[in-house]
Design a protein around this motif. Structure first.
Motif, PDB file in Angstrom:
ATOM      1  N   ALA A   1       1.234  -1.242   0.164  1.00 59.34           N
ATOM      2  CA  ALA A   1      -0.282   0.158  -0.137  1.00 59.34           C
ATOM      3  C   ALA A   1       0.079   1.326  -0.142  1.00 59.34           C
ATOM      4  N   ARG A   2       1.669   0.990   1.135  1.00 56.40           N
ATOM      5  CA  ARG A   2       3.224   1.926   0.464  1.00 56.40           C
ATOM      6  C   ARG A   2       3.471   2.534  -0.390  1.00 56.40           C
ATOM      7  N   ARG A   3       3.768   1.290  -1.334  1.00 60.58           N
ATOM      8  CA  ARG A   3       4.330   1.357  -2.332  1.00 60.58           C
ATOM      9  C   ARG A   3       3.600   2.739  -3.541  1.00 60.58           C
ATOM     10  N   VAL A   4       2.287   1.943  -3.166  1.00 60.88           N
ATOM     11  CA  VAL A   4       0.993   2.330  -4.059  1.00 60.88           C
ATOM     12  C   VAL A   4       1.187   4.169  -3.887  1.00 60.88           C
ATOM     13  N   PHE A   5       1.070   4.738  -3.279  1.00 69.41           N
ATOM     14  CA  PHE A   5       1.088   6.336  -2.260  1.00 69.41           C
ATOM     15  C   PHE A   5       1.743   6.416  -3.257  1.00 69.41           C
ATOM     16  N   GLU A   6       3.148   5.946  -2.981  1.00 65.30           N
ATOM     17  CA  GLU A   6       4.744   6.552  -3.733  1.00 65.30           C
ATOM     18  C   GLU A   6       4.404   6.571  -5.321  1.00 65.30           C
ATOM     19  N   LEU A   7       3.960   6.015  -5.626  1.00 68.38           N
ATOM     20  CA  LEU A   7       4.167   5.489  -6.977  1.00 68.38           C
ATOM     21  C   LEU A   7       2.777   6.588  -7.636  1.00 68.38           C
ATOM     22  N   THR A   8       2.242   6.652  -7.310  1.00 63.91           N
ATOM     23  CA  THR A   8       0.902   7.933  -7.344  1.00 63.91           C
ATOM     24  C   THR A   8       0.764   9.140  -6.952  1.00 63.91           C
ATOM     25  N   GLY A   9       2.367   9.356  -6.729  1.00 67.45           N
ATOM     26  CA  GLY A   9       2.794  10.784  -5.837  1.00 67.45           C
ATOM     27  C   GLY A   9       2.702  11.390  -4.925  1.00 67.45           C
ATOM     28  N   HIS A  10       1.866  10.047  -4.010  1.00 67.14           N
ATOM     29  CA  HIS A  10       1.375  10.512  -2.763  1.00 67.14           C
ATOM     30  C   HIS A  10       2.491  10.110  -1.269  1.00 67.14           C
ATOM     31  N   ASP A  11       2.127  10.788  -0.059  1.00 68.27           N
ATOM     32  CA  ASP A  11       3.092  10.094   0.838  1.00 68.27           C
ATOM     33  C   ASP A  11       3.268   8.777   1.577  1.00 68.27           C
ATOM     34  N   PRO A  12       3.698   8.083   1.389  1.00 68.13           N
ATOM     35  CA  PRO A  12       3.186   6.226   2.349  1.00 68.13           C
ATOM     36  C   PRO A  12       3.282   6.842   3.476  1.00 68.13           C
ATOM     37  N   ALA A  13       3.249   8.014   4.301  1.00 68.04           N
ATOM     38  CA  ALA A  13       2.712   8.070   5.977  1.00 68.04           C
ATOM     39  C   ALA A  13       2.254   7.652   5.508  1.00 68.04           C
ATOM     40  N   ARG A  14       0.795   8.221   4.932  1.00 63.82           N
ATOM     41  CA  ARG A  14      -0.262   8.032   5.269  1.00 63.82           C
ATOM     42  C   ARG A  14      -1.016   6.908   5.262  1.00 63.82           C
ATOM     43  N   VAL A  15       0.211   5.827   5.017  1.00 61.27           N
ATOM     44  CA  VAL A  15      -0.700   4.750   4.760  1.00 61.27           C
ATOM     45  C   VAL A  15      -0.322   4.249   6.675  1.00 61.27           C
ATOM     46  N   THR A  16      -1.519   3.368   7.589  1.00 63.16           N
ATOM     47  CA  THR A  16      -0.917   3.236   9.076  1.00 63.16           C
ATOM     48  C   THR A  16      -1.320   1.590   8.896  1.00 63.16           C
ATOM     49  N   PRO A  17       0.263   0.425   9.089  1.00 62.12           N
ATOM     50  CA  PRO A  17       0.020  -0.601   9.414  1.00 62.12           C
ATOM     51  C   PRO A  17      -0.826  -0.783  10.846  1.00 62.12           C
ATOM     52  N   VAL A  18      -1.188  -2.465  10.729  1.00 58.41           N
ATOM     53  CA  VAL A  18      -1.839  -2.241  11.437  1.00 58.41           C
ATOM     54  C   VAL A  18      -2.243  -4.136  11.862  1.00 58.41           C
ATOM     55  N   SER A  19      -1.566  -3.958  13.048  1.00 55.75           N
ATOM     56  CA  SER A  19      -1.908  -6.468  12.907  1.00 55.75           C
ATOM     57  C   SER A  19      -3.351  -6.606  12.097  1.00 55.75           C
ATOM     58  N   THR A  20      -3.711  -7.951  11.664  1.00 56.52           N
ATOM     59  CA  THR A  20      -4.672  -8.701  11.430  1.00 56.52           C
ATOM     60  C   THR A  20      -6.118  -8.668  12.347  1.00 56.52           C
ATOM     61  N   ALA A  21      -4.966  -8.698  13.717  1.00 59.09           N
ATOM     62  CA  ALA A  21      -6.808  -9.176  15.156  1.00 59.09           C
ATOM     63  C   ALA A  21      -6.963  -7.440  14.476  1.00 59.09           C
TER      64      ALA A  21
END
Length: 469
Positions: free
Chosen positions: A405-425
């Motif tokens: 997801a972060r790589r998709v944000f980066e490739l589309t010109g957006h800040d990858p830090a906007r993606v928040t990692p969480v556990s499946t639970a």
């Protein structure tokens, strides 16, 4: 006179797939004995395991009886029980070999495998000649046949007895010249799930040739009791099952469980019966969900399955059924991305709309793009790779969903830090509907398919290409 004591051996001919065999004939003052068809020995020498279902015999009383040239939609094992013939064969299959000719004398010590679409003819050289052939389909008036004239100058068969002196039926004399002969198309390929992401990729890869057919569930219901007669299945060489119930969470509900078992097991079992009965190669697309995701190394094809949820259970059951068919490719894949609703396009849309997603970071695998999956399936079929199970995903470094997801944000010109990692639970905490358990590690070992000469595309590179296009 029949030659005794030959060693069993196959000799290729100029016609692709047609093999001339020497047969051991054992004789004494009483006569002779031979094994006219011996599956185990002959397939070991390279004869296709073509599955004969009917045995025909043509008895010819006089020298000079001439029959042919007929190309039927089935394979033939041609031999002579008594007497001797001059045999002639013309390749009428569509393709570069069209019009190729081969001739040879046959007596009880010689036989020949004639592939589907190769025209077969012969002329008797001794009286009381019995010409026999095993075929792998029952004769049918609905089958499509092709013919070429015995006297065609472009074919130029050197008949030992001039045709004007031969015994020939009026029907055989009237066959068309090669220039007007109907080319025999390859056995049909049927792609199921034609409207799905993989189905569309397979259409782009295989094209719309006359012998390629695409079907949706509306066109062909695998759970129908009429499936066995829904097509003339002997005309099909390949069925690619790209259809499945893939709603993994819905499969955990009572209604979804029934639907998943119906599509992924009951329908697959019916399809496997058709494939086994008619000598069809069945390509079945499977999933990383057959594993529990606990392995620290990439999963190999022969690792024991241990599905966690209903969807994985149905896919594992379907795999076991398909593995019982003589001609099969089970293609296990993971994290499929194609033309339609998918994770990558969803992340790109969220990035553009200013939505900051929470994405799980404790599931690890590789993306598989449908054009690569379709390319791999075509490779297995085109190269006639050994039947069995093959892992097929994108190559390269495994990633978590959050990393992708972060790589998709980066490739589309957006800040990858906007993606928040969480556990499946954490991600599914408080969910109102049932949630299917996910494998934590879905990395599949690709060495087996690579050994066939196929190189999967790097998943990171394919992701960048997908975003750019």
């Amino acid at each position: 006179m029949t030659e005794l004591g030959k060693q069993l051996q196959g000799v290729p001919t100029p016609i692709d797939g047609m093999v001339l065999f020497d047969l051991p004939v054992h004789g004494d003052a009483r006569g002779w004995f031979k094994e006219n068809w011996q599956r185990e020995k002959m397939t070991a020498l390279g004869l296709p395991d073509f599955g004969p279902v009917q045995n025909n015999i043509s008895f010819n009383a006089e020298v000079g009886v001439t029959r042919g040239l007929h190309a039927e939609p089935w394979d033939k094992w041609v031999s002579v029980a008594t007497g001797r013939v001059f045999g002639a064969w013309v390749d009428l299959r569509e393709g570069p070999g069209f019009g190729t000719v081969f001739t040879a004398e046959l007596d009880p010590s010689r036989a020949i495998f004639v592939p589907r679409g190769v025209a077969n003819g012969f002329q008797t050289l001794e009286p009381a000649t019995a010409y026999t052939y095993l075929v792998n389909d029952h004769w049918s008036p609905d089958a499509t046949y092709s013919f070429v004239n015995l006297a065609d100058d472009t074919v130029a068969i050197p008949w030992p007895i001039p045709l004007e002196n031969a015994e020939i039926s009026d029907k055989d004399r009237a066959h068309p010249l090669l220039a007007h002969a109907l080319p025999v198309l390859p056995r049909r390929t049927l792609v199921l799930g034609a409207n799905g992401q993989l189905g569309r990729a397979l259409r782009a890869r295989l094209g719309d040739a006359p012998h390629i057919e695409y079907a949706t569930r509306a066109d062909l219901d695998l759970t129908s009791p009429d499936l066995g007669t829904a097509r003339r299945w002997r005309d099909y060489g390949v069925i690619v099952n790209a259809a499945a119930h893939t709603a993994v969470d819905a499969a955990e509900t009572p209604e979804g469980r029934a639907a998943a078992w119906a599509a992924n097991v009951t329908g697959v079992a019916a399809l496997a019966r058709v494939a086994a009965a008619h000598g069809v190669t069945l390509v079945h697309v499977s999933s990383d969900y057959v594993f529990d995701g606990s392995s620290e190394r990439p999963y190999r094809e022969d690792d024991p399955v241990a599905p966690l949820g209903v969807y994985g259970q149905t896919k594992a059951a379907g795999d076991a059924i398909v593995a019982s068919t003589p001609r099969h490719y089970i293609v296990r894949t993971s994290w499929v991305i194609g033309d339609g609703s998918n994770f990558v396009d969803t992340m790109a849309s969220l990035a553009t709309r200013g939505v900051d997603p929470r994405v799980v970071d404790d599931q690890v695998g590789r993306l598989t793009f449908t054009d690569d999956l379709a390319r791999g399936i075509a490779h297995l079929l085109d190269t006639r790779a050994p039947y069995g199970t093959y892992n097929l995903t994108g190559a390269g470094e495994p990633r978590s969903w959050a990393e992708i997801a972060r790589r998709v944000f980066e490739l589309t010109g957006h800040d990858p830090a906007r993606v928040t990692p969480v556990s499946t639970a954490e991600y599914f905490a408080g969910a109102d509907a049932p949630v299917a358990p996910r494998p934590r590690r879905s990395v599949l070992d690709l060495s087996k398919i690579e050994q066939t000469g196929f190189t999967p595309h790097d998943a990171d590179t394919a992701l960048a290409h997908h975003i750019a296009h």
